[in-house]
Design a protein around this motif. Structure first.
Motif, PDB file in Angstrom:
ATOM      1  N   ARG A  72      73.056 115.007 -41.746  1.00 55.00           N
ATOM      2  CA  ARG A  72      72.264 114.402 -39.880  1.00 55.00           C
ATOM      3  C   ARG A  72      71.008 113.899 -40.561  1.00 55.00           C
ATOM      4  NH1 ARG A  72      72.986 118.260 -35.418  1.00 55.00           N
ATOM      5  NH2 ARG A  72      74.916 117.894 -35.505  1.00 55.00           N
ATOM      6  N   VAL A  73      70.969 112.258 -39.951  1.00 52.27           N
ATOM      7  CA  VAL A  73      69.813 111.981 -39.827  1.00 52.27           C
ATOM      8  C   VAL A  73      69.051 110.983 -39.272  1.00 52.27           C
ATOM      9  CG1 VAL A  73      70.862 110.718 -41.995  1.00 52.27           C
ATOM     10  CG2 VAL A  73      71.865 109.832 -39.928  1.00 52.27           C
ATOM     11  N   LEU A  74      67.619 111.045 -39.032  1.00 50.61           N
ATOM     12  CA  LEU A  74      67.470 110.608 -38.312  1.00 50.61           C
ATOM     13  C   LEU A  74      67.045 108.702 -38.234  1.00 50.61           C
ATOM     14  CD1 LEU A  74      65.661 111.070 -35.936  1.00 50.61           C
ATOM     15  CD2 LEU A  74      63.275 111.087 -37.684  1.00 50.61           C
ATOM     16  N   LEU A  75      67.708 108.179 -36.846  1.00 44.80           N
ATOM     17  CA  LEU A  75      67.060 106.255 -37.211  1.00 44.80           C
ATOM     18  C   LEU A  75      66.413 106.464 -36.002  1.00 44.80           C
ATOM     19  CD1 LEU A  75      70.623 106.814 -38.429  1.00 44.80           C
ATOM     20  CD2 LEU A  75      71.272 104.618 -37.621  1.00 44.80           C
ATOM     21  N   VAL A 174      69.421 105.488 -26.638  1.00 48.39           N
ATOM     22  CA  VAL A 174      68.931 106.908 -26.240  1.00 48.39           C
ATOM     23  C   VAL A 174      67.407 106.375 -26.811  1.00 48.39           C
ATOM     24  CG1 VAL A 174      67.749 107.497 -29.219  1.00 48.39           C
ATOM     25  CG2 VAL A 174      70.311 108.007 -28.403  1.00 48.39           C
ATOM     26  N   ASN A 175      67.180 104.558 -27.240  1.00 50.41           N
ATOM     27  CA  ASN A 175      65.332 104.465 -26.826  1.00 50.41           C
ATOM     28  C   ASN A 175      64.738 104.935 -27.554  1.00 50.41           C
ATOM     29  OD1 ASN A 175      63.817 101.689 -25.598  1.00 50.41           O
ATOM     30  ND2 ASN A 175      63.233 103.393 -23.684  1.00 50.41           N
ATOM     31  N   GLY A 176      64.306 105.037 -28.220  1.00 50.66           N
ATOM     32  CA  GLY A 176      63.586 105.404 -29.718  1.00 50.66           C
ATOM     33  C   GLY A 176      64.523 105.891 -30.935  1.00 50.66           C
ATOM     34  N   PRO A 177      63.332 106.647 -31.824  1.00 48.19           N
ATOM     35  CA  PRO A 177      64.904 106.982 -32.437  1.00 48.19           C
ATOM     36  C   PRO A 177      65.724 108.208 -32.406  1.00 48.19           C
ATOM     37  CG  PRO A 177      61.752 107.554 -32.715  1.00 48.19           C
ATOM     38  CD  PRO A 177      62.563 107.385 -31.651  1.00 48.19           C
ATOM     39  N   ALA A 178      67.003 107.832 -33.012  1.00 46.94           N
ATOM     40  CA  ALA A 178      67.876 108.832 -32.541  1.00 46.94           C
ATOM     41  C   ALA A 178      68.687 109.876 -34.039  1.00 46.94           C
ATOM     42  CB  ALA A 178      69.050 107.773 -32.430  1.00 46.94           C
ATOM     43  N   VAL A 179      68.948 111.179 -33.584  1.00 49.36           N
ATOM     44  CA  VAL A 179      69.463 111.702 -34.832  1.00 49.36           C
ATOM     45  C   VAL A 179      70.822 111.721 -34.872  1.00 49.36           C
ATOM     46  CG1 VAL A 179      70.580 114.472 -34.990  1.00 49.36           C
ATOM     47  CG2 VAL A 179      67.685 113.665 -34.170  1.00 49.36           C
ATOM     48  N   CYS A 180      71.530 111.889 -35.416  1.00 45.11           N
ATOM     49  CA  CYS A 180      72.918 110.670 -36.041  1.00 45.11           C
ATOM     50  C   CYS A 180      73.280 112.211 -37.185  1.00 45.11           C
ATOM     51  CB  CYS A 180      73.101 109.438 -36.095  1.00 45.11           C
ATOM     52  SG  CYS A 180      72.114 108.498 -35.629  1.00 45.11           S
ATOM     53  N   ASP A 181      74.409 111.911 -37.650  1.00 43.13           N
ATOM     54  CA  ASP A 181      75.335 112.271 -38.383  1.00 43.13           C
ATOM     55  C   ASP A 181      76.282 111.425 -39.498  1.00 43.13           C
ATOM     56  OD1 ASP A 181      75.046 115.438 -38.272  1.00 43.13           O
ATOM     57  OD2 ASP A 181      76.731 115.198 -36.918  1.00 43.13           O
ATOM     58  N   LEU A 182      75.452 111.288 -39.877  1.00 44.58           N
ATOM     59  CA  LEU A 182      76.229 110.360 -41.524  1.00 44.58           C
ATOM     60  C   LEU A 182      77.818 110.636 -42.420  1.00 44.58           C
ATOM     61  CD1 LEU A 182      75.634 107.532 -42.648  1.00 44.58           C
ATOM     62  CD2 LEU A 182      74.434 108.659 -43.950  1.00 44.58           C
ATOM     63  N   THR A 183      79.242 109.889 -41.787  1.00 45.10           N
ATOM     64  CA  THR A 183      79.314 111.958 -42.447  1.00 45.10           C
ATOM     65  C   THR A 183      80.599 110.478 -43.444  1.00 45.10           C
ATOM     66  OG1 THR A 183      79.775 112.776 -40.515  1.00 45.10           O
ATOM     67  CG2 THR A 183      81.678 112.912 -41.759  1.00 45.10           C
ATOM     68  N   MET A 184      80.929 110.965 -44.275  1.00 45.21           N
ATOM     69  CA  MET A 184      82.363 110.468 -45.102  1.00 45.21           C
ATOM     70  C   MET A 184      83.270 111.149 -44.596  1.00 45.21           C
ATOM     71  SD  MET A 184      80.551 110.616 -48.898  1.00 45.21           S
ATOM     72  CE  MET A 184      81.945 110.705 -49.836  1.00 45.21           C
ATOM     73  N   GLU A 185      83.663 110.103 -43.875  1.00 48.91           N
ATOM     74  CA  GLU A 185      85.330 110.855 -42.882  1.00 48.91           C
ATOM     75  C   GLU A 185      86.605 110.644 -43.400  1.00 48.91           C
ATOM     76  OE1 GLU A 185      86.968 108.758 -39.065  1.00 48.91           O
ATOM     77  OE2 GLU A 185      85.226 110.549 -38.450  1.00 48.91           O
ATOM     78  N   LEU A 207      74.065 111.080 -32.038  1.00 48.95           N
ATOM     79  CA  LEU A 207      74.252 112.626 -31.041  1.00 48.95           C
ATOM     80  C   LEU A 207      73.100 112.316 -30.249  1.00 48.95           C
ATOM     81  CD1 LEU A 207      73.883 114.682 -33.954  1.00 48.95           C
ATOM     82  CD2 LEU A 207      76.382 113.694 -32.733  1.00 48.95           C
ATOM     83  N   GLY A 208      71.421 111.498 -30.366  1.00 52.32           N
ATOM     84  CA  GLY A 208      71.108 111.963 -29.211  1.00 52.32           C
ATOM     85  C   GLY A 208      68.841 111.390 -29.565  1.00 52.32           C
ATOM     86  N   SER A 209      68.306 112.812 -28.994  1.00 51.80           N
ATOM     87  CA  SER A 209      66.559 112.086 -29.189  1.00 51.80           C
ATOM     88  C   SER A 209      67.075 113.321 -30.177  1.00 51.80           C
ATOM     89  CB  SER A 209      66.193 111.903 -27.896  1.00 51.80           C
ATOM     90  OG  SER A 209      65.850 112.692 -27.486  1.00 51.80           O
TER      91      SER A 209
END
Length: 320
Positions: A72-75, A174-185, A207-209
């Motif tokens: 789980r990362v923050l962009l 999201v209009n700002g920092p976004a929480v994302c999942d960086l995955t090796m699918e 995923l969202g803010s």
């Protein structure tokens, strides 16, 4: 999409070079020049810090082979994603564009680059060394430890390139920092020739803010072991215990309350004893391994049903 200028703590990799040969990995590899960052990454993502002997880490001193295929990362937003098309030769970079216009050299910047509009045509041109291939650079922080600084992941994946438009649109929403999942699918498929192919592709899921999404996914619930389907044997009738049994011991060790089974069937909406047992067990088994557990239980439930039927027959035929 422009490159973020945030100071970088390290890099994420989906592979490494081992003895000069490329090696695909099943979990993320992280490289860094900071021993403390390496130790903290290992604490969050698993693995052990060690000297970077896998190369492919831009000379960074330490590597951590983590145990995580998804992090789980923050962009920071759309600008955290930089995407170019590049073609290299023995003399250096000979084509650098964004798929529509040249980005360099300066005298060509802004002019049409001539790349085909369709992704499949671009892939064919790149395969034949007639056109550029993607170069995607994503800058992010580990959501559970943003204080470690910014990491980046670079890839030439065509699948990632195809995802970029949807990714940047989701980041803009999201209009700002976004929480994302960086995955090796994991991708598994069978070719037309009947050959099984298995590989991993990088995927970013927005995923969202940070206000609405946890920095770490909740732990998966451990499945509850299914209890043994058994009950005490019927008590022997009072009387002296013979030294040699005159009646053979019954082969089954399960006795069943028929009335209880009928009540359970009404509640669970099942039609026979076997499906009632399966449905009741499915209420107990939970979590990510539910499907596997139920498949295992179904292998044995036929035998359980046979024992139950035999027990009911013995009970019905016994003298009252």
């Amino acid at each position: 999409m422009t490159q973020s200028t945030a100071a970088r703590a390290g890099r994420f990799h989906s592979g490494r070079l081992s003895e000069g040969l490329p090696q695909a990995l099943d979990a993320w590899r992280v490289t860094t020049d900071d021993a403390d960052v390496a130790a903290r990454v290992a604490g969050f993502l698993g693995g052990e810090p060690r000297p970077n002997e896998g190369t492919g880490g831009a000379g960074l001193a330490y590597e951590v082979l983590t145990s995580r295929e998804s992090v789980r990362v923050l962009l920071a937003g759309p600008d955290a994603v930089a995407a170019h098309m590049v073609l290299w030769s023995s003399t250096g970079l000979i084509h650098h564009c964004d798929g529509v216009e040249f980005l360099s050299p300066e005298e060509k910047k802004g002019q049409p680059c001539g790349c085909p509009p369709l992704l499949e045509d671009r892939k064919l041109a790149a395969r034949d060394k007639r056109g550029p291939a993607p170069s995607v650079d994503i800058t992010f922080q580990i959501a559970a430890a943003p204080e470690l600084g910014a990491f980046h992941f670079m890839t030439a994946s065509w699948q990632m390139a195809a995802q970029l438009s949807d990714l940047t649109d989701a980041l803009e929403r999201v209009n700002g920092p976004a929480v994302c999942d960086l995955t090796m699918e994991l991708v598994v498929y069978t070719t037309k020739a009947g050959r099984d192919v298995c590989y991993r592709k990088p995927v970013v899921t927005v995923l969202g803010s940070p206000d609405t999404v946890a920095p770490e996914p909740p732990p998966a619930a451990e499945p509850t072991p299914a209890p043994a389907v058994s009950a005490p044997r019927r008590k022997a009738r009072p009387g002296p215990e013979p030294t040699t049994p005159s009646v053979p011991e019954p082969r089954h060790t399960v006795s069943v309350d028929a009335a209880l089974l009928r009540r359970a069937a009404r509640v669970l909406g099942t039609d026979d004893h076997q499906e009632t047992v399966i449905a009741a067990l499915s209420e107990i088994v939970a979590g990510r391994q539910q499907t596997a557990e139920l498949a295992r239980l179904r292998e044995h439930v036929g035998r359980i049903a046979d024992i139950a039927r035999q027990a009911l027959q013995d009970r019905d035929s016994s003298p009252t």
